[in-house]
Every structure is written in structure tokens, then in C-alpha cells.
Design a protein around this motif. Structure first.
Motif, short mmCIF file in Angstrom:
data_model
loop_
_atom_site.label_atom_id
_atom_site.label_comp_id
_atom_site.label_asym_id
_atom_site.label_seq_id
_atom_site.Cartn_x
_atom_site.Cartn_y
_atom_site.Cartn_z
N ARG A 85 -1.31 -59.86 -121.10
CA ARG A 85 -0.89 -59.65 -119.66
C ARG A 85 -0.09 -61.05 -119.57
O ARG A 85 -0.99 -61.80 -119.24
N ASN A 116 3.37 -63.37 -117.77
CA ASN A 116 4.34 -63.19 -116.77
C ASN A 116 5.70 -63.13 -117.34
O ASN A 116 5.81 -63.18 -118.72
N SER A 117 6.80 -63.22 -116.73
CA SER A 117 8.30 -63.37 -117.09
C SER A 117 8.61 -64.45 -118.15
O SER A 117 9.43 -64.38 -119.20
N ASP A 118 7.69 -65.57 -118.26
CA ASP A 118 7.67 -66.60 -119.10
C ASP A 118 6.69 -66.46 -120.18
O ASP A 118 6.68 -67.40 -121.02
N ARG A 132 2.11 -64.22 -107.82
CA ARG A 132 3.17 -64.16 -108.34
C ARG A 132 3.21 -62.88 -109.42
O ARG A 132 4.37 -62.17 -109.46
N PHE A 133 1.90 -62.79 -110.02
CA PHE A 133 1.67 -61.51 -111.03
C PHE A 133 2.06 -60.30 -110.36
O PHE A 133 2.66 -59.37 -110.44
N ALA A 143 3.73 -59.73 -107.35
CA ALA A 143 5.01 -59.61 -106.93
C ALA A 143 6.16 -59.31 -108.16
O ALA A 143 6.95 -58.47 -107.96
N GLU A 144 5.50 -59.67 -109.32
CA GLU A 144 6.50 -59.19 -110.50
C GLU A 144 6.03 -57.66 -110.89
O GLU A 144 6.65 -57.32 -111.95
N GLY A 145 5.06 -57.39 -110.37
CA GLY A 145 4.36 -55.97 -110.67
C GLY A 145 3.72 -55.80 -111.74
O GLY A 145 3.50 -54.93 -112.53
N LEU A 146 3.24 -56.84 -112.26
CA LEU A 146 2.22 -57.02 -113.43
C LEU A 146 0.73 -56.78 -113.16
O LEU A 146 0.14 -56.30 -114.05
N HIS A 204 -5.40 -58.01 -108.43
CA HIS A 204 -5.31 -59.43 -107.44
C HIS A 204 -6.41 -59.91 -106.98
O HIS A 204 -6.92 -60.80 -107.14
#
Length: 78
Positions: free
Chosen positions: A10, A12-14, A50-51, A53-56, A62
């Protein structure tokens, strides 16, 4: 942005996992240890935000991540 990420992790976008962003040994990108346990927990909380907020992750996940960080030995006295 993060090398050596295991397949199906899992991220993030990076392309970074939580453990890569907040490694137990010390802040990402440094060779220094965490100043204290609170700094480690703060990193995990910020990255979990952040995860989320990104829906991950879910809000339940959380909470579990932050609670696990708070119970960890990361950032403790060395």
C-alpha cells in the motif's frame, strides 16, 4: 519516488509506503535517529492523514496505524 517498494504494498501517490516515509530508525532521508518518540509518532500521524486524504486507508486503519506507532519503541531512548 521510493526505491525497493515491495510489490502489492500500500503506497501513496509517490509510490512510498508508510514504513518508507517514517522508518523506525530515523527520519526518511537522514542517517540521524528520531529526536524522540513523539517525533516518530507525529510523522506516522501526518503520513496517515495523507494516506486517509488520498483514500488509501480507512479512518479505522488510520487509528490503528497511529495507535501502533504510539506503542512502538521507535524514536525511544537509544
Amino acid at each position: 519516488a521510493c526505491g525497493f517498494t515491495a510489490p502489492a504494498s500500500r503506497t501513496n501517490s509517490d509510490g512510498c509506503t508508510m514504513a518508507q516515509l517514517c522508518p523506525c530508525e530515523g527520519p526518511s532521508g537522514t542517517v540521524m535517529p528520531w529526536r524522540n518518540h513523539g517525533k516518530y509518532v507525529s510523522c506516522v500521524a501526518q503520513m496517515a492523514n495523507r494516506f486517509l486524504a488520498e483514500g488509501l486507508i480507512t479512518s479505522s486503519e488510520h487509528g490503528e496505524l497511529v495507535a501502533a506507532a504510539a506503542q512502538s519503541v521507535c524514536g525511544g531512548t537509544r
